[in-house]
Design a protein around this motif. Structure first.
Motif, PDB file in Angstrom:
ATOM      1  N   UNK A   1       0.997 -17.478   5.296  1.00 50.62           N
ATOM      2  CA  UNK A   1       1.870 -18.640   5.110  1.00 50.62           C
ATOM      3  C   UNK A   1       3.197 -18.285   4.459  1.00 50.62           C
ATOM      4  N   UNK A   2       3.230 -17.181   3.735  1.00 52.56           N
ATOM      5  CA  UNK A   2       4.435 -16.864   2.959  1.00 52.56           C
ATOM      6  C   UNK A   2       5.083 -15.541   3.345  1.00 52.56           C
ATOM      7  N   UNK A   3       4.481 -14.785   4.261  1.00 53.14           N
ATOM      8  CA  UNK A   3       5.037 -13.463   4.555  1.00 53.14           C
ATOM      9  C   UNK A   3       6.437 -13.533   5.145  1.00 53.14           C
ATOM     10  N   UNK A   4       6.764 -14.646   5.828  1.00 46.03           N
ATOM     11  CA  UNK A   4       8.113 -14.777   6.383  1.00 46.03           C
ATOM     12  C   UNK A   4       9.155 -14.959   5.293  1.00 46.03           C
ATOM     13  N   UNK A   5       8.718 -15.401   4.123  1.00 46.77           N
ATOM     14  CA  UNK A   5       9.635 -15.580   3.001  1.00 46.77           C
ATOM     15  C   UNK A   5       9.698 -14.337   2.130  1.00 46.77           C
ATOM     16  N   UNK A   6       8.917 -13.318   2.480  1.00 46.89           N
ATOM     17  CA  UNK A   6       8.856 -12.104   1.664  1.00 46.89           C
ATOM     18  C   UNK A   6       9.091 -10.873   2.538  1.00 46.89           C
ATOM     19  N   UNK A   7      10.266 -10.770   3.178  1.00 43.87           N
ATOM     20  CA  UNK A   7      10.524  -9.600   4.026  1.00 43.87           C
ATOM     21  C   UNK A   7      10.450  -8.315   3.207  1.00 43.87           C
ATOM     22  N   UNK A   8       9.772  -7.338   3.773  1.00 41.52           N
ATOM     23  CA  UNK A   8       9.626  -6.061   3.093  1.00 41.52           C
ATOM     24  C   UNK A   8       8.377  -5.949   2.254  1.00 41.52           C
ATOM     25  N   UNK A   9       7.609  -7.040   2.127  1.00 37.60           N
ATOM     26  CA  UNK A   9       6.371  -6.990   1.335  1.00 37.60           C
ATOM     27  C   UNK A   9       5.353  -6.075   2.012  1.00 37.60           C
ATOM     28  N   UNK A  10       4.564  -5.408   1.229  1.00 31.68           N
ATOM     29  CA  UNK A  10       3.538  -4.519   1.741  1.00 31.68           C
ATOM     30  C   UNK A  10       2.169  -5.205   1.695  1.00 31.68           C
ATOM     31  N   UNK A  11       1.267  -4.764   2.585  1.00 28.45           N
ATOM     32  CA  UNK A  11      -0.091  -5.318   2.645  1.00 28.45           C
ATOM     33  C   UNK A  11      -1.077  -4.180   2.526  1.00 28.45           C
ATOM     34  N   UNK A  12      -2.017  -4.319   1.609  1.00 26.54           N
ATOM     35  CA  UNK A  12      -2.993  -3.271   1.323  1.00 26.54           C
ATOM     36  C   UNK A  12      -4.377  -3.825   1.649  1.00 26.54           C
ATOM     37  N   UNK A  13      -4.951  -3.469   2.818  1.00 33.29           N
ATOM     38  CA  UNK A  13      -6.204  -4.087   3.279  1.00 33.29           C
ATOM     39  C   UNK A  13      -7.423  -3.603   2.503  1.00 33.29           C
ATOM     40  N   UNK A  14      -8.513  -4.339   2.653  1.00 30.74           N
ATOM     41  CA  UNK A  14      -9.746  -3.988   1.930  1.00 30.74           C
ATOM     42  C   UNK A  14     -10.192  -2.568   2.232  1.00 30.74           C
ATOM     43  N   UNK A  15     -10.079  -2.129   3.470  1.00 29.95           N
ATOM     44  CA  UNK A  15     -10.562  -0.798   3.813  1.00 29.95           C
ATOM     45  C   UNK A  15      -9.841   0.256   2.987  1.00 29.95           C
ATOM     46  N   UNK A  16      -8.555   0.053   2.699  1.00 26.49           N
ATOM     47  CA  UNK A  16      -7.833   0.991   1.845  1.00 26.49           C
ATOM     48  C   UNK A  16      -8.233   0.833   0.383  1.00 26.49           C
ATOM     49  N   UNK A  17      -8.459  -0.423  -0.024  1.00 25.43           N
ATOM     50  CA  UNK A  17      -8.918  -0.651  -1.395  1.00 25.43           C
ATOM     51  C   UNK A  17     -10.205   0.123  -1.635  1.00 25.43           C
ATOM     52  N   UNK A  18     -11.125   0.059  -0.685  1.00 20.99           N
ATOM     53  CA  UNK A  18     -12.433   0.684  -0.882  1.00 20.99           C
ATOM     54  C   UNK A  18     -12.373   2.189  -0.729  1.00 20.99           C
ATOM     55  N   UNK A  19     -11.628   2.667   0.252  1.00 22.00           N
ATOM     56  CA  UNK A  19     -11.599   4.103   0.521  1.00 22.00           C
ATOM     57  C   UNK A  19     -10.676   4.868  -0.429  1.00 22.00           C
ATOM     58  N   UNK A  20      -9.546   4.252  -0.798  1.00 23.70           N
ATOM     59  CA  UNK A  20      -8.555   4.962  -1.603  1.00 23.70           C
ATOM     60  C   UNK A  20      -8.541   4.497  -3.056  1.00 23.70           C
ATOM     61  N   UNK A  21      -8.937   3.249  -3.296  1.00 18.01           N
ATOM     62  CA  UNK A  21      -8.920   2.698  -4.643  1.00 18.01           C
ATOM     63  C   UNK A  21      -7.886   1.593  -4.784  1.00 18.01           C
TER      64      UNK A  21
END
Length: 411
Positions: free
Chosen positions: A262-282
């Motif tokens: 809902x808000x990503x269009x208002x936040x150009x350049x924002x990064x997204x860190x998915x669960x798979x990275x949270x679990x595998x990388x921390x």
């Protein structure tokens, strides 16, 4: 045989973090023990935790019995599950699983907020664990439990079931008041700072790490996605933070992507860190960050890493209770329970390092109480553990003097 009851495998970062901590602990102190994990999602749990302990296995016996109970009424579920554990013929499809419950040395309902009014059938997990311990002469334990909001009318039942556990540990003041014991802490403190966490600079070694980290859920919200989205945008605007300095973290796959959509269009350049990275990388944490989180365990982990933040409570009787328990312990975060409130940007450093270490040792003391060496189990202890304690004359509060472990008071 050690038998853990958990709610891992969905997956959900907090639930997975709790089980990961217990399996890591058992891999250190009991690497040769057979460890069963009873969870609603044994297949996904196998993929996440199959290497966490040398002899871990997964099943869903107690969860299946809760679902199979012929009523949603908490009292009837608890009764039916206990009868089924004692009489496997009542649930022949899970006969072999029930027979495994008859051979346990320790049955341990690990922490989380999954036995309450939101899921009334889950009280059968406590009932089944108590029944298994009674049948096997085993030690029963519950740790890090969040039991509120309780099912209306279930308080006497919860107190009676808790009285049949040798170790009883709850994570918040409301749950402690419900059972008439001192408050403990969440199970994730057992391994906090030692697993599933990474320095933000290691995730983004060639660019400046985001200064604001955001975790926003779309599930279990009383205020709705639009209100959460508006609250977050208002905070970022007041704090003068642009999209390039924001990273959105996913605690539950897809579920924690909906508000961001809902808000990503208002936040150009924002990064997204998915669960798979949270679990595998921390989970990327830095003391230089500011966090905004509706979820409980990102609040805990980020604060333990020294980060300040805002806890946006999406429900007053569930998430507000959880976030407040961490603030009471010294997380230093700001609690916002009205999405129209736009707080100033927090300053500070989360939990002090000595507080994190003290809390970890507090949970380690609970772990030692649960997993005493088998030689320490005297016949008298086994008999006492498997029998309900005496009740006081004022209305059925368990006599906690008979428990093997009492959570220390938090200061």
């Amino acid at each position: 045989m050690y038998y853990l009851v958990a709610t891992a495998g969905f997956p959900n970062f907090g639930d997975e973090l709790i089980l990961d901590g217990w399996l890591s602990h058992l891999a250190q102190v009991a690497p040769h023990a057979t460890v069963w994990v009873d969870t609603h999602s044994p297949g996904p749990a196998q993929m996440l935790f199959g290497d966490a302990h040398p002899r871990v296995r997964f099943t869903d016996t107690l969860w299946r019995l809760c679902w199979e109970a012929p009523s949603d009424d908490a009292w009837e579920v608890a009764s039916w599950v206990q009868h089924a554990v004692a009489n496997p013929g009542m649930a022949p499809r899970w006969h072999r699983g029930i027979m495994a419950l008859h051979r346990v040395d320790v049955v341990h309902v690990v922490g989380g907020g999954y036995v309450n009014a939101i899921w009334p059938r889950h009280i059968g997990l406590l009932a089944g664990a108590a029944a298994a311990a009674r049948h096997a002469g085993a030690r029963a334990a519950m740790t890090g439990q969040g039991l509120t909001p309780e099912v209306p009318g279930s308080a006497p039942l919860l107190r009676a079931l808790a009285g049949r556990f040798a170790v009883v540990d709850v994570r918040d003041a409301e749950s402690a008041q419900l059972l008439g014991i001192d408050a403990g802490i969440d199970d994730a403190f057992l391994g906090l700072g030692r697993q599933r966490v990474v320095r933000a600079s290691e995730v983004w070694p060639d660019e400046r790490p985001p200064e604001v980290m955001v975790c926003l859920q779309s599930d279990m919200s009383d205020i709705g996605n639009s209100a959460v989205a508006g609250a977050v945008l208002s905070m970022l605007d007041r704090w003068r933070v642009s999209g390039n300095d924001v990273c959105v973290v996913e605690g539950i796959p897809r579920v924690d992507r909906e508000v961001y959509a809902l808000i990503e269009h208002e936040l150009p350049g924002a990064r997204f860190y998915p669960f798979v990275d949270v679990w595998d990388r921390g989970l990327p944490v830095s003391a230089d960050q500011t966090w905004i989180s509706t979820r409980f365990h990102p609040h805990m982990v980020a604060a333990a890493g020294g980060a300040c933040g805002v806890a946006l409570a999406v429900s007053p009787d569930y998430y507000a209770t959880k976030h407040r328990s961490l603030i009471d312990l010294g997380s230093g975060w700001t609690l916002v329970d009205d999405p129209a409130t736009v707080p100033a940007r927090p300053v500070g450093r989360g939990f002090a390092p000595d507080v994190v270490e003290r809390l970890r040792h507090q949970k380690l003391a609970a772990a030692r109480a649960v997993y005493q060496p088998r030689a320490d189990y005297s016949k008298a202890d086994q008999k006492r553990v498997s029998r309900p304690p005496s009740m006081d004359s004022a209305g059925g509060t368990p006599d906690r003097s008979k428990s093997q472990y009492t959570a220390p008071k938090n200061h």
